[in-house]
Enzyme design. Structure first.
Site, mmCIF file in Angstrom:
data_model
loop_
_atom_site.group_PDB
_atom_site.id
_atom_site.type_symbol
_atom_site.label_atom_id
_atom_site.label_comp_id
_atom_site.label_asym_id
_atom_site.label_seq_id
_atom_site.Cartn_x
_atom_site.Cartn_y
_atom_site.Cartn_z
ATOM 1 N N GLY A 218 0.905 -1.303 0.060
ATOM 2 C CA GLY A 218 -0.047 0.074 -0.052
ATOM 3 C C GLY A 218 0.990 1.086 -0.129
ATOM 4 N N HIS A 219 1.849 1.342 -0.762
ATOM 5 C CA HIS A 219 2.808 2.342 -0.913
ATOM 6 C C HIS A 219 3.699 2.261 -2.205
ATOM 7 C CE1 HIS A 219 5.222 -0.618 1.373
ATOM 8 N NE2 HIS A 219 6.219 -0.241 0.384
ATOM 9 N N ALA A 220 4.413 3.402 -2.240
ATOM 10 C CA ALA A 220 5.412 3.615 -3.491
ATOM 11 C C ALA A 220 6.682 3.882 -2.869
ATOM 12 C CB ALA A 220 4.936 4.304 -4.694
ATOM 13 N N ARG B 209 2.578 -0.599 -4.880
ATOM 14 C CA ARG B 209 2.308 -2.029 -4.740
ATOM 15 C C ARG B 209 1.419 -2.591 -3.626
ATOM 16 N NH1 ARG B 209 7.932 -1.535 -3.384
ATOM 17 N NH2 ARG B 209 7.605 0.042 -5.117
#
Length: 131
Positions: A47-49, A94
């Site tokens: 839940g981040h990049a 992702r």
């Protein structure tokens, strides 16, 4: 979106295979290693990049899905073979989901943990990608 699945060299043996990751397998020097395990099948990780960091994800056991987004399009990759890993370059959102029972995800990272390298809000990620 360019997805890169990298085959990990292996040594086959009747007693069991050995997978080998040396400097020429992935395009960065590993500075951090961690793994996810005992993830409930209905949980979502990631839940981040990342702005600068690259990652290489390997399903050591079981399977899981990786949902990737480049700011314009989304793609799902199922990882389920311990001799194949997914290279995630900087600037890709992702999420990991659909973990099978006993799944283990090994992550090789190009940098040590730095909170300021994370983009944790999807709307901010999309803005980052349009700059």
């Amino acid at each position: 979106m360019e997805i890169e699945i990298i085959e990990i060299p292996k040594i086959k043996d009747l007693r069991g295979n050995i997978a080998v990751i040396e400097n020429d397998v992935i395009p960065f020097t590993t500075k951090r290693v961690y793994y996810l395990y005992d993830v409930p099948s209905d949980a979502t990780r990631g839940g981040h990049a990342h702005i600068e960091l690259s990652q290489f994800l390997i399903p050591l056991s079981g399977s899981f899905d990786v949902i990737l987004h480049d700011g314009k399009e989304q793609q799902k990759v199922t990882l389920n073979k311990p001799d194949k890993g997914l290279l995630i370059k900087p600037g890709i959102w992702r999420e990991l989901e659909n973990f099978s029972s006993g799944a283990i995800c090994l992550v090789l990272a190009s940098e040590v943990y730095q909170e300021d390298d994370y983009i944790r809000d999807f709307d901010k990620f999309v803005l980052f990608k349009t700059r």
